[in-house]
Design a protein around this motif. Structure first.
Motif, PDB file in Angstrom:
ATOM      1  N   HIS A 138       0.833  -1.194   0.000  1.00 26.54           N
ATOM      2  CA  HIS A 138       0.000   0.000   0.000  1.00 26.54           C
ATOM      3  C   HIS A 138       0.874   1.251   0.000  1.00 26.54           C
ATOM      4  O   HIS A 138       1.873   1.328   0.719  1.00 26.54           O
ATOM      5  CB  HIS A 138      -0.914   0.008   1.217  1.00 26.54           C
ATOM      6  CG  HIS A 138      -1.926  -1.102   1.195  1.00 26.54           C
ATOM      7  ND1 HIS A 138      -2.871  -1.282   2.178  1.00 26.54           N
ATOM      8  CD2 HIS A 138      -2.144  -2.108   0.306  1.00 26.54           C
ATOM      9  CE1 HIS A 138      -3.616  -2.338   1.899  1.00 26.54           C
ATOM     10  NE2 HIS A 138      -3.187  -2.853   0.767  1.00 26.54           N
ATOM     11  N   THR A 139       0.503   2.226  -0.786  1.00 21.78           N
ATOM     12  CA  THR A 139       1.294   3.450  -0.886  1.00 21.78           C
ATOM     13  C   THR A 139       0.746   4.580  -0.017  1.00 21.78           C
ATOM     14  O   THR A 139       1.450   5.545   0.261  1.00 21.78           O
ATOM     15  CB  THR A 139       1.361   3.931  -2.343  1.00 21.78           C
ATOM     16  OG1 THR A 139       0.013   4.105  -2.836  1.00 21.78           O
ATOM     17  CG2 THR A 139       2.087   2.903  -3.214  1.00 21.78           C
ATOM     18  N   GLY A 140      -0.504   4.470   0.409  1.00 23.71           N
ATOM     19  CA  GLY A 140      -1.082   5.523   1.235  1.00 23.71           C
ATOM     20  C   GLY A 140      -0.640   5.432   2.684  1.00 23.71           C
ATOM     21  O   GLY A 140       0.001   4.464   3.110  1.00 23.71           O
ATOM     22  N   GLU A 173       8.566   5.338   3.002  1.00 23.66           N
ATOM     23  CA  GLU A 173       9.599   4.519   3.643  1.00 23.66           C
ATOM     24  C   GLU A 173       9.883   4.966   5.074  1.00 23.66           C
ATOM     25  O   GLU A 173      10.961   4.679   5.612  1.00 23.66           O
ATOM     26  CB  GLU A 173      10.902   4.595   2.823  1.00 23.66           C
ATOM     27  CG  GLU A 173      10.792   4.032   1.421  1.00 23.66           C
ATOM     28  CD  GLU A 173      10.608   2.524   1.413  1.00 23.66           C
ATOM     29  OE1 GLU A 173      11.367   1.829   2.118  1.00 23.66           O
ATOM     30  OE2 GLU A 173       9.690   2.041   0.745  1.00 23.66           O
ATOM     31  N   ASN A 174       8.947   5.671   5.692  1.00 22.94           N
ATOM     32  CA  ASN A 174       9.188   6.191   7.040  1.00 22.94           C
ATOM     33  C   ASN A 174       8.121   5.733   8.026  1.00 22.94           C
ATOM     34  O   ASN A 174       6.927   5.765   7.735  1.00 22.94           O
ATOM     35  CB  ASN A 174       9.231   7.721   7.041  1.00 22.94           C
ATOM     36  CG  ASN A 174       9.478   8.296   8.437  1.00 22.94           C
ATOM     37  OD1 ASN A 174       8.592   8.866   9.058  1.00 22.94           O
ATOM     38  ND2 ASN A 174      10.692   8.103   8.940  1.00 22.94           N
TER      39      ASN A 174
END
Length: 240
Positions: A203-205, A225-226
């Protein structure tokens, strides 16, 4: 006729990991993860462990007590392979096994007797709080470490590109409390392992998560990435 054996629990682990989620998938990945092995009454005596302090590391044989009643499967999906590839259960370290037992190597930091209760102080653990221990054996480097061994899909330690940051409030909480001096480092190293299930990592959200370490509720958000730790809340007796 299939043989069956009964084993005695020799002790129990007191661990910062209160739930399976966020436990490192192998021992030694988070050295700041400290625990105590508390001996059961029948084994709570100095003769059982005399000389154990002469070894730096120990093997622990334990029971996957949280998943022991959930059955097992001959094929499993290792997280290291993204949760999509099937492997035979005996070719993995999955928890859902015909006999729900595991093996973990831990660092021995000390031996203590507190109010007539013997305990081992351990580090680098990957065990859930309350884990029953069936046996302890010294780790022998000359025979247990095989430098040129190969390990298929798990040939190297897991690494991620994840970074970890803290809100001002979360940072201040870590600095103010003195009970766990390595709390911030522990949180950082646990989250850098990226404990999310494989399907969540796609998931990118923004995603929100929570976990319990010691008696603390750790809440964080994942963006790209955090891992951003925004709240650390005491639970139980610590909340008073």
């Amino acid at each position: 006729m299939q043989q069956q054996f009964a084993f005695n629990v020799i002790g129990t682990i007191r661990s910062p990991y209160k739930q399976k989620f966020a436990i490192p998938r192998q021992p030694g990945l988070v050295p700041e993860a400290k625990a105590q092995l508390i001996f059961a009454e029948a084994y709570n005596a100095e003769p059982f462990i005399r000389g154990i302090e002469e070894f730096s590391h120990l093997w622990l044989m334990f029971v996957f007590h949280e998943t022991a009643d959930k059955g097992w499967s001959p094929m499993v999906r290792p997280p290291r392979l993204g949760g999509n590839t099937r492997k035979g259960v005996f070719a993995t370290r999955a928890t859902f096994r015909p006999n729900p037992i595991g093996l973990s190597v831990v660092q021995l930091e000390g031996v203590r007797c507190v109010n007539k209760q013997w305990q081992l102080d351990l580090a680098g653990i990957d065990l859930l709080d309350g884990t029953p221990i069936l046996d302890i054996k010294p780790y022998l480097p000359y025979s247990d470490a095989i430098p040129h061994a190969s390990a298929s899909f798990a040939d190297t330690a897991p690494e991620t590109a994840m970074t970890v940051s803290f809100s001002a409030e979360a940072e201040q909480f870590c600095q103010r409390q003195s009970r766990w001096p390595e709390l911030k480092t522990l949180i950082e190293k646990v989250l850098k392992q990226d404990p999310r299930p494989p399907y969540k990592k796609k998931h990118t959200g923004e995603q929100s998560y929570g976990m319990t370490l010691y008696n603390l509720n750790i809440q964080w958000k994942v963006t790209g990435e955090n891992h951003y730790v925004y709240a650390i809340t005491p639970l139980g007796e610590l909340a008073g």
